[in-house]
Design a protein around this motif. Structure first.
Motif, PDB file in Angstrom:
ATOM      1  N   THR A  73      34.761  38.120  49.983  1.00  0.00           N
ATOM      2  CA  THR A  73      35.263  37.692  49.196  1.00  0.00           C
ATOM      3  C   THR A  73      34.434  37.357  47.657  1.00  0.00           C
ATOM      4  O   THR A  73      35.443  36.917  46.873  1.00  0.00           O
ATOM      5  CB  THR A  73      33.961  35.763  49.433  1.00  0.00           C
ATOM      6  OG1 THR A  73      34.933  35.891  50.558  1.00  0.00           O
ATOM      7  CG2 THR A  73      34.299  34.949  49.235  1.00  0.00           C
ATOM      8  N   LYS A  74      33.246  37.973  47.658  1.00  0.00           N
ATOM      9  CA  LYS A  74      33.355  38.769  46.255  1.00  0.00           C
ATOM     10  C   LYS A  74      34.424  39.109  45.225  1.00  0.00           C
ATOM     11  O   LYS A  74      34.624  39.445  44.343  1.00  0.00           O
ATOM     12  CB  LYS A  74      32.553  39.275  46.747  1.00  0.00           C
ATOM     13  CG  LYS A  74      30.435  38.252  47.019  1.00  0.00           C
ATOM     14  CD  LYS A  74      29.253  39.102  46.911  1.00  0.00           C
ATOM     15  CE  LYS A  74      28.700  38.300  47.397  1.00  0.00           C
ATOM     16  NZ  LYS A  74      27.009  38.825  47.677  1.00  0.00           N
ATOM     17  N   LEU A  75      34.773  40.545  46.330  1.00  0.00           N
ATOM     18  CA  LEU A  75      35.828  41.560  45.568  1.00  0.00           C
ATOM     19  C   LEU A  75      37.412  39.904  44.630  1.00  0.00           C
ATOM     20  O   LEU A  75      37.287  40.164  43.758  1.00  0.00           O
ATOM     21  CB  LEU A  75      36.525  42.488  46.790  1.00  0.00           C
ATOM     22  CG  LEU A  75      37.780  43.344  45.934  1.00  0.00           C
ATOM     23  CD1 LEU A  75      36.961  43.785  44.756  1.00  0.00           C
ATOM     24  CD2 LEU A  75      38.135  44.211  47.290  1.00  0.00           C
ATOM     25  N   LEU A  76      37.381  39.256  46.050  1.00  0.00           N
ATOM     26  CA  LEU A  76      38.620  38.256  44.905  1.00  0.00           C
ATOM     27  C   LEU A  76      37.951  37.809  43.631  1.00  0.00           C
ATOM     28  O   LEU A  76      38.749  37.297  43.001  1.00  0.00           O
ATOM     29  CB  LEU A  76      39.440  37.328  46.614  1.00  0.00           C
ATOM     30  CG  LEU A  76      39.849  38.011  47.464  1.00  0.00           C
ATOM     31  CD1 LEU A  76      39.908  37.047  48.289  1.00  0.00           C
ATOM     32  CD2 LEU A  76      41.073  39.134  47.316  1.00  0.00           C
ATOM     33  N   LYS A  77      36.488  37.364  43.515  1.00  0.00           N
ATOM     34  CA  LYS A  77      36.048  36.472  42.324  1.00  0.00           C
ATOM     35  C   LYS A  77      35.324  37.192  42.049  1.00  0.00           C
ATOM     36  O   LYS A  77      36.184  36.415  40.792  1.00  0.00           O
ATOM     37  CB  LYS A  77      34.857  35.465  43.584  1.00  0.00           C
ATOM     38  CG  LYS A  77      35.015  34.799  44.676  1.00  0.00           C
ATOM     39  CD  LYS A  77      33.769  33.800  44.355  1.00  0.00           C
ATOM     40  CE  LYS A  77      33.485  32.974  45.589  1.00  0.00           C
ATOM     41  NZ  LYS A  77      31.959  31.997  45.865  1.00  0.00           N
ATOM     42  N   LEU A  78      35.126  38.898  41.789  1.00  0.00           N
ATOM     43  CA  LEU A  78      34.904  39.161  40.834  1.00  0.00           C
ATOM     44  C   LEU A  78      36.460  39.213  40.399  1.00  0.00           C
ATOM     45  O   LEU A  78      37.084  40.012  38.866  1.00  0.00           O
ATOM     46  CB  LEU A  78      34.417  40.693  41.642  1.00  0.00           C
ATOM     47  CG  LEU A  78      34.494  42.110  40.112  1.00  0.00           C
ATOM     48  CD1 LEU A  78      33.906  41.733  39.328  1.00  0.00           C
ATOM     49  CD2 LEU A  78      34.000  43.781  40.778  1.00  0.00           C
ATOM     50  N   ARG A  79      37.504  39.933  40.466  1.00  0.00           N
ATOM     51  CA  ARG A  79      38.807  40.231  40.321  1.00  0.00           C
ATOM     52  C   ARG A  79      39.349  38.726  39.943  1.00  0.00           C
ATOM     53  O   ARG A  79      39.749  39.550  38.586  1.00  0.00           O
ATOM     54  CB  ARG A  79      40.090  40.526  40.868  1.00  0.00           C
ATOM     55  CG  ARG A  79      41.738  40.887  40.447  1.00  0.00           C
ATOM     56  CD  ARG A  79      42.527  41.169  41.394  1.00  0.00           C
ATOM     57  NE  ARG A  79      43.688  41.543  41.528  1.00  0.00           N
ATOM     58  CZ  ARG A  79      44.586  40.711  40.901  1.00  0.00           C
ATOM     59  NH1 ARG A  79      44.552  39.475  41.246  1.00  0.00           N
ATOM     60  NH2 ARG A  79      45.885  41.078  40.525  1.00  0.00           N
ATOM     61  N   THR A  80      39.378  37.773  40.064  1.00  0.00           N
ATOM     62  CA  THR A  80      39.785  36.307  39.731  1.00  0.00           C
ATOM     63  C   THR A  80      39.219  36.489  37.927  1.00  0.00           C
ATOM     64  O   THR A  80      39.315  36.122  36.905  1.00  0.00           O
ATOM     65  CB  THR A  80      39.802  35.299  40.017  1.00  0.00           C
ATOM     66  OG1 THR A  80      40.144  35.056  41.067  1.00  0.00           O
ATOM     67  CG2 THR A  80      39.328  33.634  39.471  1.00  0.00           C
ATOM     68  N   LYS A  81      37.576  36.597  37.733  1.00  0.00           N
ATOM     69  CA  LYS A  81      36.672  36.255  36.787  1.00  0.00           C
ATOM     70  C   LYS A  81      37.059  37.890  35.824  1.00  0.00           C
ATOM     71  O   LYS A  81      37.857  37.469  34.029  1.00  0.00           O
ATOM     72  CB  LYS A  81      35.317  36.961  36.926  1.00  0.00           C
ATOM     73  CG  LYS A  81      34.548  35.808  37.932  1.00  0.00           C
ATOM     74  CD  LYS A  81      32.923  36.015  37.850  1.00  0.00           C
ATOM     75  CE  LYS A  81      32.833  35.090  38.111  1.00  0.00           C
ATOM     76  NZ  LYS A  81      31.090  35.498  38.533  1.00  0.00           N
ATOM     77  N   ILE A  82      37.628  38.994  35.625  1.00  0.00           N
ATOM     78  CA  ILE A  82      38.235  40.169  35.064  1.00  0.00           C
ATOM     79  C   ILE A  82      39.186  39.589  34.697  1.00  0.00           C
ATOM     80  O   ILE A  82      39.875  39.492  33.225  1.00  0.00           O
ATOM     81  CB  ILE A  82      38.486  41.059  35.631  1.00  0.00           C
ATOM     82  CG1 ILE A  82      37.125  41.737  36.231  1.00  0.00           C
ATOM     83  CG2 ILE A  82      39.197  42.638  34.971  1.00  0.00           C
ATOM     84  CD1 ILE A  82      37.636  42.846  37.628  1.00  0.00           C
ATOM     85  N   GLU A 115      40.657  36.565  34.291  1.00  0.00           N
ATOM     86  CA  GLU A 115      40.333  35.635  32.962  1.00  0.00           C
ATOM     87  C   GLU A 115      39.704  35.452  31.805  1.00  0.00           C
ATOM     88  O   GLU A 115      40.033  35.111  30.663  1.00  0.00           O
ATOM     89  CB  GLU A 115      39.396  34.135  33.712  1.00  0.00           C
ATOM     90  CG  GLU A 115      40.058  33.404  34.935  1.00  0.00           C
ATOM     91  CD  GLU A 115      38.424  31.961  35.468  1.00  0.00           C
ATOM     92  OE1 GLU A 115      37.488  32.647  35.335  1.00  0.00           O
ATOM     93  OE2 GLU A 115      39.471  32.018  36.530  1.00  0.00           O
ATOM     94  N   ALA A 116      39.178  36.617  32.485  1.00  0.00           N
ATOM     95  CA  ALA A 116      38.032  36.918  30.464  1.00  0.00           C
ATOM     96  C   ALA A 116      39.156  38.216  29.315  1.00  0.00           C
ATOM     97  O   ALA A 116      39.030  38.114  28.733  1.00  0.00           O
ATOM     98  CB  ALA A 116      37.148  37.457  30.981  1.00  0.00           C
ATOM     99  N   GLU A 117      39.849  38.950  30.435  1.00  0.00           N
ATOM    100  CA  GLU A 117      40.716  39.755  29.682  1.00  0.00           C
ATOM    101  C   GLU A 117      42.356  39.816  29.601  1.00  0.00           C
ATOM    102  O   GLU A 117      43.345  40.573  29.511  1.00  0.00           O
ATOM    103  CB  GLU A 117      40.804  41.469  30.950  1.00  0.00           C
ATOM    104  CG  GLU A 117      39.206  41.774  30.509  1.00  0.00           C
ATOM    105  CD  GLU A 117      38.930  42.963  31.345  1.00  0.00           C
ATOM    106  OE1 GLU A 117      39.376  43.643  30.872  1.00  0.00           O
ATOM    107  OE2 GLU A 117      37.896  43.224  31.399  1.00  0.00           O
ATOM    108  N   GLY A 118      42.584  38.489  30.527  1.00  0.00           N
ATOM    109  CA  GLY A 118      44.332  37.662  30.999  1.00  0.00           C
ATOM    110  C   GLY A 118      45.048  38.708  32.167  1.00  0.00           C
ATOM    111  O   GLY A 118      45.715  38.311  32.373  1.00  0.00           O
TER     112      GLY A 118
END
Length: 470
Positions: free
Chosen positions: A275-284, A286-289
């Motif tokens: 779950t945290k891995l998927l959320k981390l990827r989503t944040k990256i 959103e931040a970097e495109g």
């Protein structure tokens, strides 16, 4: 004039045949050294074959669509030169080294041949070179011989040019000087050595098998192929299709059989909360495109895990005397299974330990693309030391994958699905992925395999902490 014949080279990974896709020249055309002359398709990729000779094309030994065998005539060239005085006849033959052997050997030649002229052994990216001039008399090169052989001595050096043939004989304790060559003027080919390798077990088994010969004929008749639409003799069912495995399917079948036969494998697995891995990827993203793929992130953890558990990044080789040699590597060539229209192939990212997750993601995408287009080179499809198989793309949870021989382990990723999961004593909906590791039990015990799998699983569960320490 001198006619030289080029034999289809070993294209790497033990492939013995290739399909001729098209000629890029015609009989009568002028050809230059290193000029692409044909395109062939192996079980792994499309390959352009360059010419090792300069001259006029005299004969093309095949047609588009034909299966061409390694070490068999591919094309002949009239070089326009004159033969050496010691060997005045006209025709010559040339075998080529494999890509991997050429990469390793460079311009090295066996000691008894080091005074010969340039070999003409030309593969993609390689040219010819002539030996330094010497006042000593040259001997005819073992693989470039004339139709009327010179009789200057009664004990002539063995005629063999391909170092792979020498190596094959040496590894199987066969005296190359005792091999009767079936090539031009007695040239020793790979098939000549392989015939002797197979002859010993067959001869040993013959006395035992002889009394049962009449009974042995029955199974052969039972599996005799029936015409499409006819009845299968074993099952009685109509035959929908029947064909001999070839190309990539043959290569896959042989590789899988070898792996199961040679490697005593075991499998461990664990369910991982990502779950945290998927959320981390989503944040990256959103931040970097853009963001690394999930597989690239997990691969980064796996590469780090291999540095802590190097036994899984290794290989077992059987020595000539039957002993086992265990080789560990400094660095990781990371293979990954890619499904293509031609079957399953395993491209590999060279020096994966030097790449971050973003770079790994880019390499996965690039190699998968060239593999699906059939344009991956031999180095792209060989030399991996550890493989990751994402069978989750087929919408399955788990699999005990077959190890990519001769590697020591393969990591499998199942699909990511939402499941009820206990977190801090409470049931919550979490994203769960099954992680499996099949490993060669000869290189390590279960504790090492479990330690590696647990390291990767923990990194997937808490990716921020894991990435901070990489």
């Amino acid at each position: 004039m001198a006619i030289k014949t080029f034999l289809l080279p070993d294209l790497g990974e033990g492939l013995t045949e290739a399909e001729l896709v098209r000629w890029m020249i015609a009989e009568g055309d002028a050809v230059a050294i290193d000029q692409p002359i044909a395109e062939v398709e192996t079980a792994k990729s499309l390959v352009e074959i360059p010419s090792p000779f300069e001259g006029t094309v005299s004969t093309l030994h095949g047609e588009a669509g034909q299966m061409m065998l390694v070490d068999e005539p591919f094309f002949s060239v009239n070089t326009g030169g004159e033969d050496e005085p010691a060997a005045p006849a006209a025709e010559a033959s040339e075998g080529a080294l494999s890509y991997r052997e050429e990469e390793l050997a460079g311009t090295q030649v066996p000691a008894e041949e080091e005074e010969d002229e340039g070999s003409g052994n030309v593969l993609i990216g390689y040219g010819t070179s002539a030996a330094k001039k010497t006042s000593r008399r040259r001997r005819p090169r073992a693989g470039i011989t004339t139709a009327a052989a010179s009789s200057e001595t009664s004990t002539q050096a063995v005629r063999v040019i391909n170092p792979l043939v020498r190596k094959l004989a040496r590894e199987n304790n066969i005296d190359i000087h005792q091999v009767k060559g079936t090539g031009p003027d007695g040239l020793v080919l790979r098939g000549d050595v392989e015939a002797l390798i197979g002859a010993a077990p067959a001869a040993a088994a013959a006395p035992v098998a002889a009394p049962a010969a009449p009974a042995a004929a029955a199974p052969a008749a039972a599996v005799e192929p029936a015409a499409v639409g006819g009845a299968d003799k074993r099952t009685g069912l109509p035959v929908a299709s029947s064909q001999v495995l070839s190309g990539v399917r043959k290569t896959i079948a042989n590789a899988m059989s070898t792996s199961r036969r040679e490697i005593p494998e075991a499998t461990v697995w664990v369910d991982v909360d990502v779950t945290k891995l998927l959320k981390l990827r989503t944040k990256i993203k959103e931040a970097e495109g853009q963001a690394p793929s999930i597989m690239a992130l997990i691969s980064r953890f796996a590469v780090a895990g291999l540095q802590r558990f190097p036994e899984l990044n290794s290989r077992i080789d059987v020595e000539a005397d039957g002993s086992l040699r265990h080789t560990l590597f400094n660095g990781v060539n990371l293979g990954f299974a890619a499904q293509t229209d031609r079957g399953l192939v395993v491209p590999n990212v060279r020096d994966a330990h030097k790449l971050n997750a973003k770079e790994l993601s880019a390499e996965f995408a690039r190699l998968a693309s060239v593999a699906r287009e059939g344009k991956a080179g031999v180095t792209d499809l060989s030399g991996s030391t550890f493989t990751i198989n994402n069978y989750g793309v087929f919408n399955v949870d788990g699999s005990a994958a077959i190890i990519n021989y001769p590697e020591a382990a393969i990591l499998g990723l199942g699909r990511i699905v939402e499941k009820p999961w206990v977190v801090n004593g409470k049931i919550k909906v979490r994203s769960i992925c099954e992680l499996t590791l099949s490993f060669d039990h000869r290189v390590c015990d279960g504790g090492t395999a479990a330690g590696f799998l647990r390291y990767v699983a923990d990194a997937m569960t808490d990716p921020k902490s894991a990435l901070a320490s990489l």
